[in-house]
Design an enzyme around this catalytic site. Sequence first.
Site, mmCIF file in Angstrom:
data_model
loop_
_atom_site.group_PDB
_atom_site.id
_atom_site.type_symbol
_atom_site.label_atom_id
_atom_site.label_comp_id
_atom_site.label_asym_id
_atom_site.label_seq_id
_atom_site.Cartn_x
_atom_site.Cartn_y
_atom_site.Cartn_z
ATOM 1 N N CYS A 110 0.783 -1.194 -0.163
ATOM 2 C CA CYS A 110 -0.070 -0.017 0.105
ATOM 3 C C CYS A 110 0.936 1.145 -0.066
ATOM 4 O O CYS A 110 1.773 1.440 0.958
ATOM 5 C CB CYS A 110 -1.085 -0.063 1.145
ATOM 6 S SG CYS A 110 -1.985 1.797 1.302
ATOM 7 N N LYS A 160 -10.854 -7.752 5.238
ATOM 8 C CA LYS A 160 -10.835 -7.201 6.469
ATOM 9 C C LYS A 160 -11.281 -7.650 7.668
ATOM 10 O O LYS A 160 -12.462 -8.239 7.620
ATOM 11 C CB LYS A 160 -11.119 -5.869 6.148
ATOM 12 C CG LYS A 160 -10.566 -4.842 5.129
ATOM 13 C CD LYS A 160 -11.129 -3.577 5.100
ATOM 14 C CE LYS A 160 -10.399 -2.854 3.935
ATOM 15 N NZ LYS A 160 -10.990 -1.627 3.359
ATOM 16 N N VAL A 189 -5.670 1.399 5.854
ATOM 17 C CA VAL A 189 -4.528 1.514 6.152
ATOM 18 C C VAL A 189 -3.751 2.735 5.456
ATOM 19 O O VAL A 189 -4.226 3.297 4.528
ATOM 20 C CB VAL A 189 -3.688 0.333 6.128
ATOM 21 C CG1 VAL A 189 -4.216 -0.935 6.917
ATOM 22 C CG2 VAL A 189 -3.496 0.010 4.609
ATOM 23 N N GLU A 245 -5.164 7.982 8.760
ATOM 24 C CA GLU A 245 -4.940 9.057 7.442
ATOM 25 C C GLU A 245 -3.395 9.279 7.521
ATOM 26 O O GLU A 245 -2.787 9.811 8.484
ATOM 27 C CB GLU A 245 -5.565 10.319 7.506
ATOM 28 C CG GLU A 245 -7.188 10.356 7.551
ATOM 29 C CD GLU A 245 -7.639 9.885 6.432
ATOM 30 O OE1 GLU A 245 -7.297 10.287 5.057
ATOM 31 O OE2 GLU A 245 -8.545 9.118 6.259
#
Lengths: 241, 284
Positions: free
Chosen positions: A32, A59, A72, A85
């Site tokens: 990610c 999830k 995430v 965030e």
Amino acid sequence: MSGGSARSLGKGSAPPGPVPEGLIRVYSMRFCPFAKRTLLVLKAKGIGHEVININLKNKPEWFFKKNPFGLVPVLENSQGQVIYESAITCEYLDEAYPGKKLLPDDPYEKACQKMVFELFSKVPPLLLSFLRRQNKEDCSGVKEELHKEFSKLEEVLTNKKTTFFGGSSLSMIDYLIWPWFEWLITLELNEYVDHTPNLKLWMEAMMKDPAVSSLFIDPKAFRGFLDLYLQNNLEACDYGL
Amino acid sequence: MTDDATRTLGKGSAPPGPVPEGLIRLYSMRFCPYAHRTRLVLQAKGIRYTPVQKEFCKTSSCKGHLDLEGRATLLECGRLDGASSKPRHEVININLRNKPEWYFTKHPFGHIPVLENSKGQLIYESVIACEYLDDAYPGRKLYPYDCYERARQKMLLELFYKVPHLTKECLVTLRCGRGCADLKLALRQEFCNLEEILGYQNTIFFGGDCISMIDYLFWPWFERLDVYGIADCVNHTPALRLWIAAMKQDPTVCALLIDKNIFLGFLNLYFQNNPDAFDYGLSC
């Protein structure tokens, strides 16, 4: 620093226990780009941390108690405080931990970094939509938009006359935008910065940074992940493990 | 009448001069909610408004100050009449439907709000401008000192992100004579999320028991609920209503409250595409 290459936790998994004293936990996913921001800052500041990878295609129910948005990265400290965030997690780490400050003290310089961050904001969704379309539809429209966005960033570097976006040394804004440029390298799309020479030089300078190079994704693993992820395969997040 | 009551500058207007020392300039529009955030912070930090046509040098030998429209130009003697060391701000309102050509040198897309200081440095995006003011000016800090509490306020801002768009859509839809039941439902849902936060925290304000930055960042859209015709969207959120009442008691909020009739007058002209909308209610 454990868990960076651990299998992800998915639906039905037991929630993890509290975070041990002296560590901070990051809920992440190996590929990610948003979580990468947080990992870069943790590395750059030498902050002791543990990583729990989340299966973003499956999830765990308990994860929504950490972040109602279910995304995430998420930070959790030993006091049970949770921060989410990616940009907020990075700023929190810079403020809460000692050592080299990644954000400038000067209010105007700090504001400049945030303005560049806003300037960059169209790149992540554009790049993602480009990757989704490749080999399927005509993506020349997206290509053109990407060129436009990169030109804006080029202009910043040209006007500042510095190597990095915050000045002559690497700082927060560079780490915040880096993960998407790492994608360009791992996917061999370097030609996208052919018309933006300063951006190209910036990428080369970034590759020399210890935090960047130690967290650099293996291109094969990334491509394998991407293929599975775009097909919504539940195993995507653990590709290569 | 609020303190930024000057006519807008539009196409063909002369660019303003540099910002005098000791002043910070805000490019704004009297009814814009985003600019309202910045005006609230200026007020809350005690960075007092200086009307451009007043308080300039009365020394007879000083040539450089103002043209007849009261536009600031370089102050030759470098002083403000009766100048104190306290920081001040001036406001230049922009005609958003007829933007001056020079304004695009302040913001690439001609957006407001934009701050310009006496070093010629430009800061834009309302949230960035508000944080800059909090960092750059002494005195009362609007963001908490604790870094976790600061992070919390920034996370709360993320929760708020749909509200501006939804309230605007409701306004536009209602003004076009269409029903906006779906939009109101969506807005109520967002308000329920905020209600939950207040309930969970058990505090009056979003940052705790005292008003702070996050409350000012939310406020402009809540002030507009009534004049937009959607005040009933807080019917089912009592904690939010208490927060609204508490906000209306805040001296900073009060000082900048926009008169309802003037706002309605602006909205009427705006939706008729009248270019004079932005100057509605100005006596000069």
